[in-house]
Scaffold this motif. Structure first.
Motif, PDB file in Angstrom:
ATOM      1  N   VAL A   1       0.850  -1.188   0.000  1.00 56.20           N
ATOM      2  CA  VAL A   1       0.000   0.000   0.000  1.00 56.20           C
ATOM      3  C   VAL A   1       0.892   1.246   0.000  1.00 56.20           C
ATOM      4  O   VAL A   1       1.712   1.442   0.903  1.00 56.20           O
ATOM      5  CB  VAL A   1      -0.931  -0.001   1.221  1.00 56.20           C
ATOM      6  CG1 VAL A   1      -1.785   1.251   1.223  1.00 56.20           C
ATOM      7  CG2 VAL A   1      -1.788  -1.252   1.223  1.00 56.20           C
ATOM      8  N   ASN A   2       0.738   2.085  -1.008  1.00 57.33           N
ATOM      9  CA  ASN A   2       1.578   3.273  -1.161  1.00 57.33           C
ATOM     10  C   ASN A   2       0.807   4.535  -0.820  1.00 57.33           C
ATOM     11  O   ASN A   2      -0.391   4.616  -1.055  1.00 57.33           O
ATOM     12  CB  ASN A   2       2.046   3.392  -2.615  1.00 57.33           C
ATOM     13  CG  ASN A   2       2.961   2.266  -3.017  1.00 57.33           C
ATOM     14  OD1 ASN A   2       4.108   2.208  -2.620  1.00 57.33           O
ATOM     15  ND2 ASN A   2       2.410   1.337  -3.803  1.00 57.33           N
ATOM     16  N   PRO A   3       1.474   5.550  -0.294  1.00 59.81           N
ATOM     17  CA  PRO A   3       0.788   6.820  -0.071  1.00 59.81           C
ATOM     18  C   PRO A   3       0.369   7.446  -1.389  1.00 59.81           C
ATOM     19  O   PRO A   3       0.994   7.214  -2.426  1.00 59.81           O
ATOM     20  CB  PRO A   3       1.848   7.689   0.613  1.00 59.81           C
ATOM     21  CG  PRO A   3       2.978   6.795   0.930  1.00 59.81           C
ATOM     22  CD  PRO A   3       2.872   5.591   0.083  1.00 59.81           C
ATOM     23  N   HIS A   4      -0.670   8.252  -1.306  1.00 60.40           N
ATOM     24  CA  HIS A   4      -1.164   8.947  -2.476  1.00 60.40           C
ATOM     25  C   HIS A   4      -0.066   9.821  -3.083  1.00 60.40           C
ATOM     26  O   HIS A   4       0.651  10.509  -2.374  1.00 60.40           O
ATOM     27  CB  HIS A   4      -2.360   9.816  -2.066  1.00 60.40           C
ATOM     28  CG  HIS A   4      -2.842  10.703  -3.161  1.00 60.40           C
ATOM     29  ND1 HIS A   4      -3.457  10.210  -4.292  1.00 60.40           N
ATOM     30  CD2 HIS A   4      -2.805  12.040  -3.303  1.00 60.40           C
ATOM     31  CE1 HIS A   4      -3.779  11.218  -5.075  1.00 60.40           C
ATOM     32  NE2 HIS A   4      -3.397  12.344  -4.496  1.00 60.40           N
ATOM     33  N   GLY A   5       0.065   9.775  -4.376  1.00 63.58           N
ATOM     34  CA  GLY A   5       1.053  10.629  -5.037  1.00 63.58           C
ATOM     35  C   GLY A   5       2.337   9.895  -5.381  1.00 63.58           C
ATOM     36  O   GLY A   5       3.230  10.454  -5.993  1.00 63.58           O
ATOM     37  N   THR A   6       2.443   8.620  -4.958  1.00 61.80           N
ATOM     38  CA  THR A   6       3.642   7.843  -5.256  1.00 61.80           C
ATOM     39  C   THR A   6       3.711   7.570  -6.766  1.00 61.80           C
ATOM     40  O   THR A   6       2.699   7.286  -7.385  1.00 61.80           O
ATOM     41  CB  THR A   6       3.609   6.508  -4.492  1.00 61.80           C
ATOM     42  OG1 THR A   6       3.349   6.784  -3.124  1.00 61.80           O
ATOM     43  CG2 THR A   6       4.917   5.770  -4.607  1.00 61.80           C
ATOM     44  N   VAL A   7       4.907   7.718  -7.328  1.00 62.20           N
ATOM     45  CA  VAL A   7       5.047   7.565  -8.770  1.00 62.20           C
ATOM     46  C   VAL A   7       5.143   6.096  -9.170  1.00 62.20           C
ATOM     47  O   VAL A   7       4.497   5.665 -10.106  1.00 62.20           O
ATOM     48  CB  VAL A   7       6.274   8.336  -9.290  1.00 62.20           C
ATOM     49  CG1 VAL A   7       6.382   8.230 -10.802  1.00 62.20           C
ATOM     50  CG2 VAL A   7       6.190   9.797  -8.880  1.00 62.20           C
ATOM     51  N   PHE A   8       5.993   5.338  -8.435  1.00 61.18           N
ATOM     52  CA  PHE A   8       5.999   3.899  -8.658  1.00 61.18           C
ATOM     53  C   PHE A   8       6.061   3.189  -7.310  1.00 61.18           C
ATOM     54  O   PHE A   8       6.513   3.752  -6.323  1.00 61.18           O
ATOM     55  CB  PHE A   8       7.103   3.448  -9.609  1.00 61.18           C
ATOM     56  CG  PHE A   8       8.479   3.927  -9.251  1.00 61.18           C
ATOM     57  CD1 PHE A   8       9.223   3.274  -8.281  1.00 61.18           C
ATOM     58  CD2 PHE A   8       9.032   5.027  -9.908  1.00 61.18           C
ATOM     59  CE1 PHE A   8      10.498   3.714  -7.975  1.00 61.18           C
ATOM     60  CE2 PHE A   8      10.307   5.456  -9.604  1.00 61.18           C
ATOM     61  CZ  PHE A   8      11.045   4.806  -8.620  1.00 61.18           C
ATOM     62  N   CYS A   9       5.569   1.987  -7.281  1.00 60.49           N
ATOM     63  CA  CYS A   9       5.384   1.253  -6.025  1.00 60.49           C
ATOM     64  C   CYS A   9       6.676   1.235  -5.210  1.00 60.49           C
ATOM     65  O   CYS A   9       7.758   0.952  -5.731  1.00 60.49           O
ATOM     66  CB  CYS A   9       4.917  -0.169  -6.312  1.00 60.49           C
ATOM     67  SG  CYS A   9       4.811  -1.183  -4.827  1.00 60.49           S
ATOM     68  N   GLU A  10       6.538   1.548  -3.920  1.00 59.42           N
ATOM     69  CA  GLU A  10       7.707   1.580  -3.048  1.00 59.42           C
ATOM     70  C   GLU A  10       8.379   0.226  -2.961  1.00 59.42           C
ATOM     71  O   GLU A  10       9.588   0.132  -2.823  1.00 59.42           O
ATOM     72  CB  GLU A  10       7.284   2.006  -1.633  1.00 59.42           C
ATOM     73  CG  GLU A  10       6.917   3.464  -1.516  1.00 59.42           C
ATOM     74  CD  GLU A  10       6.352   3.782  -0.138  1.00 59.42           C
ATOM     75  OE1 GLU A  10       6.589   4.880   0.338  1.00 59.42           O
ATOM     76  OE2 GLU A  10       5.692   2.920   0.453  1.00 59.42           O
ATOM     77  N   SER A  11       7.565  -0.821  -3.041  1.00 53.94           N
ATOM     78  CA  SER A  11       8.120  -2.157  -2.822  1.00 53.94           C
ATOM     79  C   SER A  11       8.628  -2.784  -4.113  1.00 53.94           C
ATOM     80  O   SER A  11       9.789  -3.152  -4.228  1.00 53.94           O
ATOM     81  CB  SER A  11       7.056  -3.037  -2.177  1.00 53.94           C
ATOM     82  OG  SER A  11       7.545  -4.347  -2.052  1.00 53.94           O
ATOM     83  N   CYS A  12       7.737  -2.892  -5.124  1.00 49.70           N
ATOM     84  CA  CYS A  12       8.153  -3.650  -6.311  1.00 49.70           C
ATOM     85  C   CYS A  12       8.567  -2.749  -7.470  1.00 49.70           C
ATOM     86  O   CYS A  12       9.153  -3.217  -8.438  1.00 49.70           O
ATOM     87  CB  CYS A  12       7.043  -4.604  -6.760  1.00 49.70           C
ATOM     88  SG  CYS A  12       5.690  -3.756  -7.594  1.00 49.70           S
ATOM     89  N   GLY A  13       8.241  -1.477  -7.377  1.00 51.19           N
ATOM     90  CA  GLY A  13       8.706  -0.565  -8.409  1.00 51.19           C
ATOM     91  C   GLY A  13       7.828  -0.502  -9.637  1.00 51.19           C
ATOM     92  O   GLY A  13       8.181   0.130 -10.637  1.00 51.19           O
ATOM     93  N   LYS A  14       6.638  -1.102  -9.582  1.00 52.92           N
ATOM     94  CA  LYS A  14       5.755  -1.015 -10.742  1.00 52.92           C
ATOM     95  C   LYS A  14       5.194   0.400 -10.840  1.00 52.92           C
ATOM     96  O   LYS A  14       4.707   0.948  -9.851  1.00 52.92           O
ATOM     97  CB  LYS A  14       4.596  -2.010 -10.578  1.00 52.92           C
ATOM     98  CG  LYS A  14       3.629  -1.974 -11.755  1.00 52.92           C
ATOM     99  CD  LYS A  14       2.528  -2.997 -11.552  1.00 52.92           C
ATOM    100  CE  LYS A  14       1.655  -3.115 -12.769  1.00 52.92           C
ATOM    101  NZ  LYS A  14       0.777  -1.954 -12.936  1.00 52.92           N
ATOM    102  N   PRO A  15       5.306   1.004 -12.013  1.00 56.19           N
ATOM    103  CA  PRO A  15       4.801   2.370 -12.151  1.00 56.19           C
ATOM    104  C   PRO A  15       3.302   2.433 -11.842  1.00 56.19           C
ATOM    105  O   PRO A  15       2.529   1.619 -12.342  1.00 56.19           O
ATOM    106  CB  PRO A  15       5.074   2.714 -13.611  1.00 56.19           C
ATOM    107  CG  PRO A  15       6.139   1.772 -14.030  1.00 56.19           C
ATOM    108  CD  PRO A  15       5.936   0.513 -13.244  1.00 56.19           C
TER     109      PRO A  15
END
Lengths: 173, 553
Positions: free
Chosen positions: B11-25
């Motif tokens: 679960v990423n915070p709003h506004g994240t460009v790509f996933c913090e964990s797996c890096g999927k845009p």
């Protein structure tokens, strides 16, 4: 969480604002020494040209009009007669004038007193001690000290006779 | 609050460009091939919430653009402040308004009216500096926290598109994947990489602490600014000037009447041929004998005042120490330091005159006038007497044409004497200045003839006490540590992943791509892995007219 963010931001902004505010305030609205309006005027002892010793703390209960001057300072020269005239009117009402010369020869000061017929006590601050205590860097400088020995106002620059009168009125006990 | 759940489950915070964990845009932007790795694609808080006034102020200062403009404006203003001298450097006896106009014309007038004459202490200049400080704090907070979070949360297994869209990327087919992976792991560890494994994938990372460099640097700057701010707290900082004549004992300003100083002697020495070591001869010949200063020294005695401090009262002094103050060798005591900064040679101290008959040159006695405390009358005996009617220590003619004095310092003494003699019992008046005698009431029989001058040297000292210095020092050291941390280390990451029977290799660094590529070359040597292609360079070359592989047609 949203609320927490707002609180954190507000606290940080307030902290920053108070730091900036304090700096600006202390730099522009206060003197950088203990000499400021509302503070107790530093005590001093000076002997006037008639040999009489004046201690500021002995004048508690009276208003003191403390003036720093030099014979070469033209604005000082202009305001001296005003102070002299108003002193005549206010000395019965509990206002004392102390004129502190900034360490000139007694001869020059005496000639000046005689020339303008000054009746209030004039003392010479021979070792700059009183000047240092009051952090004088510009002449003339006048300190209005009330009956409790507190500084009510600091005036740098020349005064009109009307101003002198109002200032003396303001420190009447 | 809106949150974005990635397909990997993070679960990423709003506004994240790509996933913090797996890096999927998360926000699909297909216009660019490469991922923007700045701040790890994390959600900079400032750019996501903009509701209350507090948020708006916060967001304003959080913008790097605003920060840069603040710095540019401050730089330009500081530069303008150096065009003409600041008010503290103009002669003290003139009105600044007139001085700037007289010296520099309309430009000077404008300069004064716009307040540049006192720029560095003006409220708006200080506000600019303060804004830079605020911007520094908020920008850093807004970036360092999400960045820290993103680097903490990063997963080992990345989404294939994340790898594909890294600047350095290659896909290879190898015979024995497991062997390659263990070989790579071993080599990476040997090169001081911190290796994490998950589902047979590898994330190797080193120098992450380099990412904190800029923020450490900013902490240093903020401590520095706090130190500068503390100078305005009374008692933290003293900077006063003390002019003291030889033989004088004076209160040291800024010490609250606690310390006094006596100037025993001021010494000024120059290099002279014959007196000094021969090695100096050539240099002395070049610039002239006796023109190069060798010593500026004030021999002083420091006294402490005992008993209650009442200004104006004759002080009771206790000797503390004797010292010879020289340039760069200040007298230090009780956190105060007295530095040699200036001097004035041969200031008039006493002046002697002979009372003479102009016709016969016969002298009837000598009058010695103490220029700091002249007497009003000097009796010479036998009916001869000299009265001092007026004294002008720093003589000039004022606007009305009358003699006057500019200050109390005897730079140019002038006197009005009345000479009383047996044959002129009413006295003759004579105005005497240096090389000048005026007889205002006609021709005199007698005159005051100059008979000698006694001078003293004056030493100019600076009184300093600075309790902010160590704070400035700590700030400076932290600033440097941050700078070194960010400059000399790189944050390098290498991903190794099995995708559809291929081995995908991607790498990222925050700086020094050349170094990373070199390192990669050594690591993959002999493993059968393909050297990653620098996709940024390929794109650049393609844009310049080559094909996707960089070959020009």
């Amino acid at each position: 969480m949203k609320k927490q963010r707002l609180v954190v931001r507000t606290v940080i902004l307030l902290l920053l604002l108070s730091a900036v505010g304090y700096t600006i305030y202390s730099n522009f609205f206060t003197e950088k020494t203990s000499i400021k309006v509302g503070a107790t005027a530093p005590d001093f002892v000076l002997t006037d040209l008639n040999g009489k010793s004046h201690r500021l703390s002995d004048y508690r209960g009276k208003g003191v009009f403390l003036n720093f001057w030099g014979t070469w300072c033209k604005p000082c020269e202009r305001e001296m007669p005003y102070i002299n005239r108003q002193y005549e009117a206010y000395k019965q009402q509990g206002v004392e004038v102390l004129a502190v010369n900034v360490g000139e020869p007694k001869l020059s000061v005496q000639k000046f007193i005689d020339q303008f017929g000054l009746t209030f006590p004039v003392a010479i601050d021979r070792e700059d001690q009183v000047m240092n205590a009051y952090d004088i860097d510009q002449l003339p400088a006048t300190f209005l000290i009330d009956k409790n020995g507190k500084i009510k106002k600091i005036i740098t620059g020349t005064m009109t006779e009307e101003m002198v009168q109002q200032y003396m009125e303001s420190i009447k006990p | 609050m809106e949150q974005v759940k990635c397909e990997c489950g993070h679960v990423n915070p709003h506004g994240t460009v790509f996933c913090e964990s797996c890096g999927k845009p998360l926000e699909e932007d297909t216009s660019k091939k490469l991922l923007d790795m700045r701040y790890e694609g994390s959600a900079r808080r400032s750019q996501t919430y903009n509701k209350t006034i507090i948020d708006k102020i916060w967001n304003f200062f959080s913008s790097v653009k605003v920060g840069v403009w603040l710095i540019v404006i401050t730089l330009v203003a500081s530069a303008i402040g150096t065009i003409f001298p600041q008010e503290m450097y103009i002669p003290p006896n003139v009105s600044p308004a007139e001085y700037y106009k007289d010296q520099y014309g309309w430009a000077g007038k404008l300069y004064y009216e716009l307040g540049f004459n006192n720029l560095y202490g003006s409220w708006w200049y200080m506000l600019l500096i303060a804004s830079i400080g605020v911007s520094l704090v908020i920008c850093s907070l807004d970036r360092v926290i999400p960045l820290y979070r993103a680097l903490q949360k990063q997963g080992v297994t990345r989404h294939p598109t994340f790898l594909q869209r890294q600047r350095l990327f290659s896909a290879s087919q190898v015979a024995d994947e497991n062997r390659v992976f263990s070989q790579m792991k071993e080599r990476l560890i040997k090169r001081r990489y911190h290796v994490r494994e998950e589902n047979g994938n590898i994330l190797a990372e080193k120098g992450r602490f380099s990412r904190w460099g800029p923020y450490v640097n900013h902490i240093g700057l903020i401590i520095f600014l706090i130190g500068a701010m503390l100078r305005f707290v009374p008692g933290m900082y003293v900077d006063k000037v003390l002019w003291i004549r030889e033989g004088e004992t004076k209160e040291i300003p800024g010490t609250g009447g606690k310390y006094f100083l006596k100037n025993e002697k001021f010494i000024f020495e120059v290099y002279e041929k014959g007196k000094d070591n021969e090695v100096f001869n050539a240099a002395i010949d070049r610039v002239g004998n006796g023109t190069v200063a060798k010593t500026y020294q004030t021999n002083v005695v420091l006294y402490k005042r005992v008993g209650p401090i009442v200004p104006g009262e004759e002080p009771k002094l206790k000797k503390v120490k004797e010292y010879n103050i020289r340039v760069n060798e200040p007298l230090k005591y009780d956190h105060y330091a007295l530095y040699q900064v200036d001097f004035k040679m041969n200031e008039p101290n006493k002046m002697a005159f002979n009372l003479i008959d102009k016709a016969t040159n016969q002298s009837f006695g000598t009058v010695t006038v103490d220029l700091h405390n002249p007497q009003s009358s000097y009796n010479l005996g036998n009916g001869y007497r000299v009265e001092l009617l007026s004294y002008f220590p720093d003589f000039y003619f004022d606007d009305d044409g009358n003699p006057a004095t500019k200050s109390k310092i005897p730079n140019n003494p002038a006197f009005v004497f009345k000479m009383i003699t047996p044959d002129k019992p009413k006295g003759e008046v004579s105005f005497v200045a240096i090389r000048q005698t005026i007889e205002p009431f006609g021709n005199n029989k007698y005159k005051m003839a100059f008979a000698g001058l006694d001078t003293r040297n004056v030493s100019g000292l600076t009184v300093r006490r600075d309790f902010t210095l160590w704070i400035l020092g700590i700030g400076g050291v932290i600033f440097m540590i941050g700078l070194i941390q960010g400059m000399y280390w790189n944050h390098r990451r290498i991903w190794l992943q099995r995708v559809n029977g291929e081995v995908w290799l991607a790498a990222h660094t925050n700086k020094n791509w050349f170094g990373l590529k070199n390192e990669m070359k050594h690591i993959i040597e002999g493993t059968g892995l393909a050297m990653p292609i620098d996709q940024a360079e390929v794109e650049k070359k393609a844009a310049q007219g080559g094909d996707r592989n960089g070959a020009t047609k």
